[in-house]
Design a protein around this motif. Structure first.
Motif, PDB file in Angstrom:
ATOM      1  N   THR A   1       0.852  -1.180   0.000  1.00  0.00           N
ATOM      2  CA  THR A   1       0.000   0.000   0.000  1.00  0.00           C
ATOM      3  C   THR A   1       0.890   1.234   0.000  1.00  0.00           C
ATOM      4  O   THR A   1       1.780   1.361   0.843  1.00  0.00           O
ATOM      5  CB  THR A   1      -0.914   0.029   1.229  1.00  0.00           C
ATOM      6  OG1 THR A   1      -1.661  -1.180   1.303  1.00  0.00           O
ATOM      7  CG2 THR A   1      -1.884   1.196   1.157  1.00  0.00           C
ATOM      8  N   ILE A   2       0.652   2.131  -0.953  1.00  0.00           N
ATOM      9  CA  ILE A   2       1.404   3.383  -1.044  1.00  0.00           C
ATOM     10  C   ILE A   2       0.407   4.526  -0.969  1.00  0.00           C
ATOM     11  O   ILE A   2      -0.543   4.589  -1.754  1.00  0.00           O
ATOM     12  CB  ILE A   2       2.235   3.444  -2.340  1.00  0.00           C
ATOM     13  CG1 ILE A   2       3.223   2.268  -2.378  1.00  0.00           C
ATOM     14  CG2 ILE A   2       2.973   4.767  -2.438  1.00  0.00           C
ATOM     15  CD1 ILE A   2       4.006   2.152  -3.668  1.00  0.00           C
ATOM     16  N   GLU A   3       0.640   5.408  -0.009  1.00  0.00           N
ATOM     17  CA  GLU A   3      -0.330   6.471   0.263  1.00  0.00           C
ATOM     18  C   GLU A   3       0.381   7.807   0.428  1.00  0.00           C
ATOM     19  O   GLU A   3       1.428   7.897   1.070  1.00  0.00           O
ATOM     20  CB  GLU A   3      -1.107   6.146   1.540  1.00  0.00           C
ATOM     21  CG  GLU A   3      -2.185   7.153   1.894  1.00  0.00           C
ATOM     22  CD  GLU A   3      -2.988   6.751   3.119  1.00  0.00           C
ATOM     23  OE1 GLU A   3      -3.963   7.470   3.434  1.00  0.00           O
ATOM     24  OE2 GLU A   3      -2.634   5.743   3.763  1.00  0.00           O
ATOM     25  N   VAL A   4      -0.200   8.840  -0.155  1.00  0.00           N
ATOM     26  CA  VAL A   4       0.263  10.207   0.056  1.00  0.00           C
ATOM     27  C   VAL A   4      -0.535  10.785   1.216  1.00  0.00           C
ATOM     28  O   VAL A   4      -1.768  10.867   1.163  1.00  0.00           O
ATOM     29  CB  VAL A   4       0.063  11.074  -1.201  1.00  0.00           C
ATOM     30  CG1 VAL A   4       0.561  12.503  -0.950  1.00  0.00           C
ATOM     31  CG2 VAL A   4       0.787  10.469  -2.399  1.00  0.00           C
ATOM     32  N   LYS A   5       0.167  11.144   2.293  1.00  0.00           N
ATOM     33  CA  LYS A   5      -0.497  11.722   3.457  1.00  0.00           C
ATOM     34  C   LYS A   5       0.529  12.397   4.350  1.00  0.00           C
ATOM     35  O   LYS A   5       1.729  12.115   4.267  1.00  0.00           O
ATOM     36  CB  LYS A   5      -1.266  10.663   4.260  1.00  0.00           C
ATOM     37  CG  LYS A   5      -0.379   9.606   4.913  1.00  0.00           C
ATOM     38  CD  LYS A   5      -1.211   8.645   5.768  1.00  0.00           C
ATOM     39  CE  LYS A   5      -0.312   7.632   6.469  1.00  0.00           C
ATOM     40  NZ  LYS A   5      -1.076   6.707   7.327  1.00  0.00           N
ATOM     41  N   ASP A   6       0.050  13.289   5.209  1.00  0.00           N
ATOM     42  CA  ASP A   6       0.894  13.948   6.214  1.00  0.00           C
ATOM     43  C   ASP A   6       2.140  14.581   5.598  1.00  0.00           C
ATOM     44  O   ASP A   6       3.225  14.561   6.186  1.00  0.00           O
ATOM     45  CB  ASP A   6       1.306  12.950   7.300  1.00  0.00           C
ATOM     46  CG  ASP A   6       0.110  12.324   8.004  1.00  0.00           C
ATOM     47  OD1 ASP A   6      -0.926  13.011   8.110  1.00  0.00           O
ATOM     48  OD2 ASP A   6       0.213  11.153   8.428  1.00  0.00           O
ATOM     49  N   GLY A   7       2.010  15.119   4.395  1.00  0.00           N
ATOM     50  CA  GLY A   7       3.121  15.806   3.762  1.00  0.00           C
ATOM     51  C   GLY A   7       4.221  14.898   3.261  1.00  0.00           C
ATOM     52  O   GLY A   7       5.365  15.337   3.090  1.00  0.00           O
ATOM     53  N   GLY A   8       3.914  13.613   3.002  1.00  0.00           N
ATOM     54  CA  GLY A   8       4.912  12.677   2.506  1.00  0.00           C
ATOM     55  C   GLY A   8       4.261  11.518   1.774  1.00  0.00           C
ATOM     56  O   GLY A   8       3.068  11.532   1.471  1.00  0.00           O
ATOM     57  N   VAL A   9       5.068  10.496   1.491  1.00  0.00           N
ATOM     58  CA  VAL A   9       4.588   9.292   0.809  1.00  0.00           C
ATOM     59  C   VAL A   9       4.969   8.088   1.663  1.00  0.00           C
ATOM     60  O   VAL A   9       6.137   7.932   2.047  1.00  0.00           O
ATOM     61  CB  VAL A   9       5.208   9.160  -0.602  1.00  0.00           C
ATOM     62  CG1 VAL A   9       4.702   7.889  -1.293  1.00  0.00           C
ATOM     63  CG2 VAL A   9       4.880  10.388  -1.454  1.00  0.00           C
ATOM     64  N   HIS A  10       3.981   7.232   1.965  1.00  0.00           N
ATOM     65  CA  HIS A  10       4.162   6.121   2.900  1.00  0.00           C
ATOM     66  C   HIS A  10       3.906   4.790   2.181  1.00  0.00           C
ATOM     67  O   HIS A  10       2.859   4.601   1.569  1.00  0.00           O
ATOM     68  CB  HIS A  10       3.200   6.265   4.081  1.00  0.00           C
ATOM     69  CG  HIS A  10       3.344   7.562   4.814  1.00  0.00           C
ATOM     70  ND1 HIS A  10       4.000   7.668   6.010  1.00  0.00           N
ATOM     71  CD2 HIS A  10       2.939   8.826   4.502  1.00  0.00           C
ATOM     72  CE1 HIS A  10       3.982   8.934   6.416  1.00  0.00           C
ATOM     73  NE2 HIS A  10       3.341   9.645   5.516  1.00  0.00           N
ATOM     74  N   TRP A  11       4.867   3.879   2.287  1.00  0.00           N
ATOM     75  CA  TRP A  11       4.799   2.575   1.621  1.00  0.00           C
ATOM     76  C   TRP A  11       4.807   1.483   2.689  1.00  0.00           C
ATOM     77  O   TRP A  11       5.791   1.321   3.420  1.00  0.00           O
ATOM     78  CB  TRP A  11       5.983   2.436   0.676  1.00  0.00           C
ATOM     79  CG  TRP A  11       6.097   1.154  -0.088  1.00  0.00           C
ATOM     80  CD1 TRP A  11       5.213   0.109  -0.143  1.00  0.00           C
ATOM     81  CD2 TRP A  11       7.195   0.792  -0.933  1.00  0.00           C
ATOM     82  NE1 TRP A  11       5.693  -0.878  -0.965  1.00  0.00           N
ATOM     83  CE2 TRP A  11       6.907  -0.483  -1.464  1.00  0.00           C
ATOM     84  CE3 TRP A  11       8.397   1.423  -1.282  1.00  0.00           C
ATOM     85  CZ2 TRP A  11       7.783  -1.138  -2.332  1.00  0.00           C
ATOM     86  CZ3 TRP A  11       9.260   0.775  -2.143  1.00  0.00           C
ATOM     87  CH2 TRP A  11       8.957  -0.494  -2.665  1.00  0.00           C
ATOM     88  N   VAL A  12       3.708   0.730   2.795  1.00  0.00           N
ATOM     89  CA  VAL A  12       3.591  -0.401   3.725  1.00  0.00           C
ATOM     90  C   VAL A  12       3.802  -1.683   2.924  1.00  0.00           C
ATOM     91  O   VAL A  12       3.104  -1.933   1.936  1.00  0.00           O
ATOM     92  CB  VAL A  12       2.216  -0.413   4.418  1.00  0.00           C
ATOM     93  CG1 VAL A  12       2.097  -1.621   5.345  1.00  0.00           C
ATOM     94  CG2 VAL A  12       2.012   0.882   5.201  1.00  0.00           C
ATOM     95  N   ARG A  13       4.765  -2.528   3.378  1.00  0.00           N
ATOM     96  CA  ARG A  13       5.199  -3.687   2.581  1.00  0.00           C
ATOM     97  C   ARG A  13       4.900  -5.007   3.309  1.00  0.00           C
ATOM     98  O   ARG A  13       5.734  -5.501   4.059  1.00  0.00           O
ATOM     99  CB  ARG A  13       6.691  -3.584   2.279  1.00  0.00           C
ATOM    100  CG  ARG A  13       7.084  -2.279   1.581  1.00  0.00           C
ATOM    101  CD  ARG A  13       8.531  -2.297   1.172  1.00  0.00           C
ATOM    102  NE  ARG A  13       9.449  -2.306   2.302  1.00  0.00           N
ATOM    103  CZ  ARG A  13      10.696  -2.768   2.256  1.00  0.00           C
ATOM    104  NH1 ARG A  13      11.165  -3.293   1.136  1.00  0.00           N
ATOM    105  NH2 ARG A  13      11.472  -2.719   3.320  1.00  0.00           N
ATOM    106  N   GLN A  14       3.732  -5.552   3.096  1.00  0.00           N
ATOM    107  CA  GLN A  14       3.383  -6.869   3.638  1.00  0.00           C
ATOM    108  C   GLN A  14       3.762  -7.894   2.566  1.00  0.00           C
ATOM    109  O   GLN A  14       3.047  -8.082   1.588  1.00  0.00           O
ATOM    110  CB  GLN A  14       1.885  -6.961   3.951  1.00  0.00           C
ATOM    111  CG  GLN A  14       1.432  -8.293   4.529  1.00  0.00           C
ATOM    112  CD  GLN A  14       1.793  -8.464   5.994  1.00  0.00           C
ATOM    113  OE1 GLN A  14       1.728  -7.518   6.763  1.00  0.00           O
ATOM    114  NE2 GLN A  14       2.161  -9.675   6.389  1.00  0.00           N
TER     115      GLN A  14
END
Length: 350
Positions: A190-203
């Motif tokens: 899951t890759i999400e743009v939020k909180d002034g950045g880009v967050h990648w969760v890798r399951q």
């Protein structure tokens, strides 16, 4: 065992930090600003951030072109999961090697690798999905921009301030895709743009309890880097080796090392033309099998070795890569420049 409170290395362009505990395992800075945050793994119901730091130590090479760090954490619950990391920092690129195991003979059914956070406002987000021919551009507005089982091989985020950061998942695509070979298993990114950045969760692995699960350790490697947008500071060369095809092939390594040892030039250049994706299993010691892999990590490993050898002769070594899938890659651009001198902060041991 020596445990430092902080390992910190810097070049003229970037700073790299490694931490013994907390929610971050490491971070990369550019112009004094954090641009990439590397989180911690999650195994089953246990988060590594709740574990105990058992090791954090550093090493700076004599030529100051390569800095290394080793860290280790144990989760003292259940089957005592253990996460060991080795970090190489050179040329404003960081190589991460994860070794993850269950000490007391347990199985790893749920494995999430470190969350990756680009800690700046994105102007542009690009993702290379496994098997595709080029980066796809995604919206930079807040919201989930990717949610799927297909592996994002590389994620590149560009800032309006004129720099870009990139995370490459490593050459062992087949290992990241391991869930595909286990009936009932799954993976999710899951890759999400939020909180002034880009967050990648890798399951990367989720195996149901009713499915038989092999007891085994896992190793994953990755590269990440930051640099000026579109910058490729190529060095003039006295002698050049040109090669084509997958650089994971053992012959490619032998040819390069022979070239480095025999050349009398001061500025040596490797020119590589290759697709990123290859299925020839013989390149990774699995002959007569189709095993999907890449070679960017292999190129970085030779960059480390060759830069050290040529530096002893007061020379430089660089790599010019033509990898169509990674056009304008930050990592590829950084390989085209000679590594900068690295300085370290004084030890602060616990």
């Amino acid at each position: 065992m020596k445990i430092e409170q902080l390992v910190k290395f810097s070049t003229a362009s970037t700073t790299f930090e490694v931490y013994p505990d907390g929610s971050e395992s490491a971070a990369l800075f550019y112009g004094g600003k954090k641009v990439l945050s590397i989180g911690r793994v999650r195994l089953g119901n246990f988060d590594e951030s709740l574990g105990l730091a058992e090791k954090l130590r550093r090493h700076l090479a004599n030529d100051s072109l390569l800095a290394e760090a080793d860290s280790e954490t144990v989760i003292p619950f259940g089957c005592e999961y253990r996460a060991r990391r080795h970090w190489n920092y050179s040329g404003n690129i960081v190589e991460l090697t994860d070794d993850i195991a269950a000490d007391n003979g347990g199985t790893i059914r749920e494995l999430a690798l470190e969350n990756i956070t680009f800690t700046f406002a994105p102007e542009k987000v690009e993702i290379l999905l496994c098997g595709e021919k080029s980066f796809r551009r995604y919206p930079a507005a807040d919201g989930v921009i990717y949610d799927g089982a297909v592996l994002p091989v590389a994620v590149k985020v560009t800032s309006a301030e004129g720099f870009a950061a990139e995370f490459y998942c490593g050459d062992d695509f087949w290992r990241h895709n391991g869930a595909q070979s286990v009936p009932g298993a799954s993976a999710r990114h899951t890759i999400e743009v939020k909180d002034g950045g880009v967050h990648w969760v890798r399951q990367v692995l989720s195996i149901p309890d009713e499915v038989e699960c092999e007891k085994r350790p896992w190793r994953f490697k990755a590269l990440f880097a930051v640099g000026k947008t579109g910058e490729s500071a190529e060095c003039a060369a006295d002698d050049t080796l040109k090669t084509s095809g997958c650089f994971a092939a053992p012959a490619a390594h032998r040819n390069l090392r022979s070239f480095i040892r025999k050349s009398s030039g001061k500025a040596l250049l490797l020119e590589v033309s290759t697709p990123l994706f290859c299925e020839d299993g013989s390149h990774i010691a699995r002959p007569n099998k189709k095993i999907l892999h890449g070679c960017l990590g292999e190129l970085f490993d030779e960059y480390l070795w060759a830069a050290s050898v040529t530096a002893r002769r007061e020379g430089v070594f660089t790599i010019k890569c033509d990898i169509p899938e990674l056009e304008n890659s930050v990592i590829v651009n950084n390989l085209a420049a000679a590594p900068e001198i690295i300085e370290e902060e004084e030890d602060t041991a616990l």
